[in-house]
Motif scaffolding. Structure first.
Motif, PDB file in Angstrom:
ATOM      1  N   ASP A  47       0.813  -1.228   0.000  1.00  0.00           N
ATOM      2  CA  ASP A  47       0.000   0.000   0.000  1.00  0.00           C
ATOM      3  C   ASP A  47       0.843   1.272   0.000  1.00  0.00           C
ATOM      4  N   VAL A  48       2.168   1.141  -0.139  1.00  0.00           N
ATOM      5  CA  VAL A  48       3.023   2.326  -0.202  1.00  0.00           C
ATOM      6  C   VAL A  48       2.777   3.036  -1.532  1.00  0.00           C
ATOM      7  N   THR A  49       2.528   4.324  -1.473  1.00  0.00           N
ATOM      8  CA  THR A  49       2.218   5.089  -2.684  1.00  0.00           C
ATOM      9  C   THR A  49       3.383   5.986  -3.076  1.00  0.00           C
ATOM     10  N   ILE A  50       3.320   6.504  -4.286  1.00  0.00           N
ATOM     11  CA  ILE A  50       4.364   7.407  -4.753  1.00  0.00           C
ATOM     12  C   ILE A  50       4.342   8.707  -3.956  1.00  0.00           C
ATOM     13  N   ASP A  51       3.199   9.043  -3.380  1.00  0.00           N
ATOM     14  CA  ASP A  51       3.111  10.246  -2.547  1.00  0.00           C
ATOM     15  C   ASP A  51       3.991  10.107  -1.312  1.00  0.00           C
ATOM     16  N   SER A  52       4.084   8.890  -0.789  1.00  0.00           N
ATOM     17  CA  SER A  52       4.962   8.653   0.367  1.00  0.00           C
ATOM     18  C   SER A  52       6.421   8.866  -0.011  1.00  0.00           C
ATOM     19  N   ILE A  53       6.781   8.474  -1.239  1.00  0.00           N
ATOM     20  CA  ILE A  53       8.152   8.653  -1.725  1.00  0.00           C
ATOM     21  C   ILE A  53       8.456  10.144  -1.893  1.00  0.00           C
ATOM     22  N   LYS A  54       7.457  10.902  -2.363  1.00  0.00           N
ATOM     23  CA  LYS A  54       7.647  12.340  -2.579  1.00  0.00           C
ATOM     24  C   LYS A  54       7.947  13.083  -1.282  1.00  0.00           C
ATOM     25  N   GLU A  57      17.749  13.160   4.403  1.00  0.00           N
ATOM     26  CA  GLU A  57      17.987  12.715   5.777  1.00  0.00           C
ATOM     27  C   GLU A  57      17.387  11.342   6.037  1.00  0.00           C
ATOM     28  N   ASP A  58      16.280  11.027   5.353  1.00  0.00           N
ATOM     29  CA  ASP A  58      15.654   9.708   5.513  1.00  0.00           C
ATOM     30  C   ASP A  58      16.553   8.609   4.934  1.00  0.00           C
ATOM     31  N   LEU A  59      17.249   8.946   3.865  1.00  0.00           N
ATOM     32  CA  LEU A  59      18.172   7.970   3.268  1.00  0.00           C
ATOM     33  C   LEU A  59      19.360   7.740   4.189  1.00  0.00           C
ATOM     34  N   TYR A  60      19.852   8.831   4.813  1.00  0.00           N
ATOM     35  CA  TYR A  60      20.940   8.684   5.780  1.00  0.00           C
ATOM     36  C   TYR A  60      20.503   7.817   6.960  1.00  0.00           C
ATOM     37  N   LEU A  61      19.259   8.012   7.396  1.00  0.00           N
ATOM     38  CA  LEU A  61      18.729   7.239   8.520  1.00  0.00           C
ATOM     39  C   LEU A  61      18.678   5.755   8.165  1.00  0.00           C
ATOM     40  N   PHE A  62      18.280   5.465   6.921  1.00  0.00           N
ATOM     41  CA  PHE A  62      18.220   4.077   6.449  1.00  0.00           C
ATOM     42  C   PHE A  62      19.617   3.470   6.406  1.00  0.00           C
ATOM     43  N   ALA A 104      19.851   4.470  -8.401  1.00  0.00           N
ATOM     44  CA  ALA A 104      19.219   4.016  -9.643  1.00  0.00           C
ATOM     45  C   ALA A 104      17.701   4.144  -9.558  1.00  0.00           C
ATOM     46  N   PHE A 105      17.138   3.821  -8.406  1.00  0.00           N
ATOM     47  CA  PHE A 105      15.690   3.853  -8.198  1.00  0.00           C
ATOM     48  C   PHE A 105      15.145   5.280  -8.301  1.00  0.00           C
ATOM     49  N   PHE A 106      15.757   6.205  -7.580  1.00  0.00           N
ATOM     50  CA  PHE A 106      15.266   7.586  -7.593  1.00  0.00           C
ATOM     51  C   PHE A 106      15.541   8.275  -8.926  1.00  0.00           C
ATOM     52  N   LYS A 107      16.634   7.913  -9.574  1.00  0.00           N
ATOM     53  CA  LYS A 107      16.914   8.452 -10.904  1.00  0.00           C
ATOM     54  C   LYS A 107      15.840   8.009 -11.897  1.00  0.00           C
ATOM     55  N   TYR A 108      15.406   6.761 -11.773  1.00  0.00           N
ATOM     56  CA  TYR A 108      14.337   6.226 -12.628  1.00  0.00           C
ATOM     57  C   TYR A 108      13.021   6.956 -12.362  1.00  0.00           C
ATOM     58  N   LEU A 109      12.678   7.129 -11.086  1.00  0.00           N
ATOM     59  CA  LEU A 109      11.407   7.763 -10.737  1.00  0.00           C
ATOM     60  C   LEU A 109      11.319   9.196 -11.255  1.00  0.00           C
ATOM     61  N   GLY A 160      13.789  10.772 -13.629  1.00  0.00           N
ATOM     62  CA  GLY A 160      14.215  10.955 -15.010  1.00  0.00           C
ATOM     63  C   GLY A 160      13.411  10.195 -16.042  1.00  0.00           C
ATOM     64  N   LYS A 161      13.050   8.958 -15.725  1.00  0.00           N
ATOM     65  CA  LYS A 161      12.339   8.118 -16.696  1.00  0.00           C
ATOM     66  C   LYS A 161      10.815   8.224 -16.584  1.00  0.00           C
ATOM     67  N   ARG A 162      10.314   8.230 -15.356  1.00  0.00           N
ATOM     68  CA  ARG A 162       8.861   8.224 -15.157  1.00  0.00           C
ATOM     69  C   ARG A 162       8.293   9.583 -14.764  1.00  0.00           C
ATOM     70  N   ARG A 163       9.152  10.471 -14.284  1.00  0.00           N
ATOM     71  CA  ARG A 163       8.725  11.803 -13.828  1.00  0.00           C
ATOM     72  C   ARG A 163       7.603  11.709 -12.787  1.00  0.00           C
ATOM     73  N   LEU A 164       7.776  10.736 -11.877  1.00  0.00           N
ATOM     74  CA  LEU A 164       6.795  10.540 -10.804  1.00  0.00           C
ATOM     75  C   LEU A 164       7.120  11.405  -9.587  1.00  0.00           C
ATOM     76  N   ILE A 165       8.369  11.869  -9.490  1.00  0.00           N
ATOM     77  CA  ILE A 165       8.777  12.727  -8.383  1.00  0.00           C
ATOM     78  C   ILE A 165       9.454  13.976  -8.954  1.00  0.00           C
ATOM     79  N   ASP A 166       9.447  15.051  -8.166  1.00  0.00           N
ATOM     80  CA  ASP A 166      10.006  16.321  -8.635  1.00  0.00           C
ATOM     81  C   ASP A 166      11.489  16.465  -8.305  1.00  0.00           C
TER      82      ASP A 166
END
Length: 314
Positions: A58-65, A70-75, A99-104, A106-112
């Motif tokens: 149920d994780v949505t792209i809005d959660s990724i946005k 800092e969240d990546l550092y925490l992970f 690679a994942f965020f570059k895809y989101l 650059g390729k899909r334009r799902l995130i800003d």
């Protein structure tokens, strides 16, 4: 386990567009499932000890946005402190996230914003390849005679030691991969290269083909067939290498198929192979990867300097 659509799409992109192997795809999937579970655990205040139970469907792209660097550092801190991941393992996770965020974006334009763009990779200390010297390699080859399927195992080990191929490449070889004295090898990213079969390889293949077990599967005929009539898996090849090594006069500690690749490359370099030829034989995309074998030159220089007669003058 059901995955969010954007994650499924990314994994499909990896194999169909970028040519990643199924094994690499599974590694990316493992890292990203862990990452999404961690993010959800942080959002819902779930104990990280129960991370493996978290449903991420149920994780949505809005959660990724909503995520920040800092969240990546925490992970990454969680991976290092609580999971005990070493630098090499954490570096792989950083590569996955990039690679994942570059895809989101650059390729899909799902995130800003690509928040992983400035995520640093942990420094990995340079490690010299572990390999057998020529005498140890000869003892290893002699021990193959004690194997039940000795002609098959001998042929596989001779290809490892002469051609420096990867275990995944050996498993994927087919009968039609052989063209006279050339072998077509499918490497990382489905890149194809041809390597020359010397007399040792040709003789080993001819002897093995006299006893080759018939293949019982569908599709292309694999060059190497197990006693059950199936294509070999990487893990099975690793077990065979371990068995042979255990019977050698002086077993090499924790010998693996990859260390046979290192052995082949190192011995070829010591025998005079230039770095560009070695790069082509091994299938390295960058010559920088091949240059790890030039440490042999350093060892030889040290030996020469120690042998200098003036070294004994007090």
């Amino acid at each position: 386990m059901p995955l969010p659509k954007f994650l499924r799409d990314f994994l499909i992109y990896l194999t169909t567009i970028t040519g990643k192997s199924p094994r690499t795809r599974k590694e990316y999937e493992y890292d990203l499932v862990l990452f999404l579970r961690f993010i959800k655990a942080m959002e819902q205040d779930i104990d990280p000890a129960n991370l493996h139970t978290i449903d991420i469907s149920d994780v949505t792209i809005d959660s990724i946005k909503e995520l920040a660097l800092e969240d990546l550092y925490l992970f990454m801190e969680y991976c290092e402190i609580q999971r005990g991941n070493l630098a090499a393992s954490r570096a792989r996770k950083v590569a996955t996230l990039k690679a994942f965020f570059k895809y989101l974006k650059g390729k899909r334009r799902l995130i800003d914003e690509n928040i992983a763009e400035h995520l640093e990779t942990p420094k990995i200390g340079k490690r010299h390849p572990v390999y057998m010297n020529f005498e140890e390699a000869q003892q290893f080859v002699v021990a193959i005679d004690q194997q039940h399927y000795s002609s098959r195992d001998y042929c596989m080990m001779i290809l490892f030691l002469n051609l420096g191929i990867r275990v995944s490449e050996l498993c994927s070889l087919n009968l039609d991969s052989i063209h006279d004295r050339k072998l077509t090898v499918i490497g990382k990213g489905n890149k194809e290269r041809q390597v020359y079969l010397n007399d040792s390889c040709i003789t080993a293949i001819e002897q093995y083909m006299l006893e080759r077990t018939p293949y019982k599967g569908d599709g292309s005929q694999p060059l190497f067939v197990s006693q059950k009539g199936s294509r070999f898996a990487r893990q099975t090849i690793a077990r065979i290498v371990k068995q042979i090594n255990g019977k050698a006069e002086n077993p090499k500690d924790k010998l693996t198929p990859h260390k046979l690749r290192h052995t082949s490359a190192t011995l070829m370099y010591k025998a005079g192979a230039d770095i560009r030829s070695l790069q082509a034989i091994l299938g390295h995309s960058s010559v920088a990867t091949t240059q790890i074998y030039t440490h042999i030159e350093d060892e030889q220089i040290q030996k020469v300097l120690k042998s200098n007669p003036f070294n004994n003058i007090k």
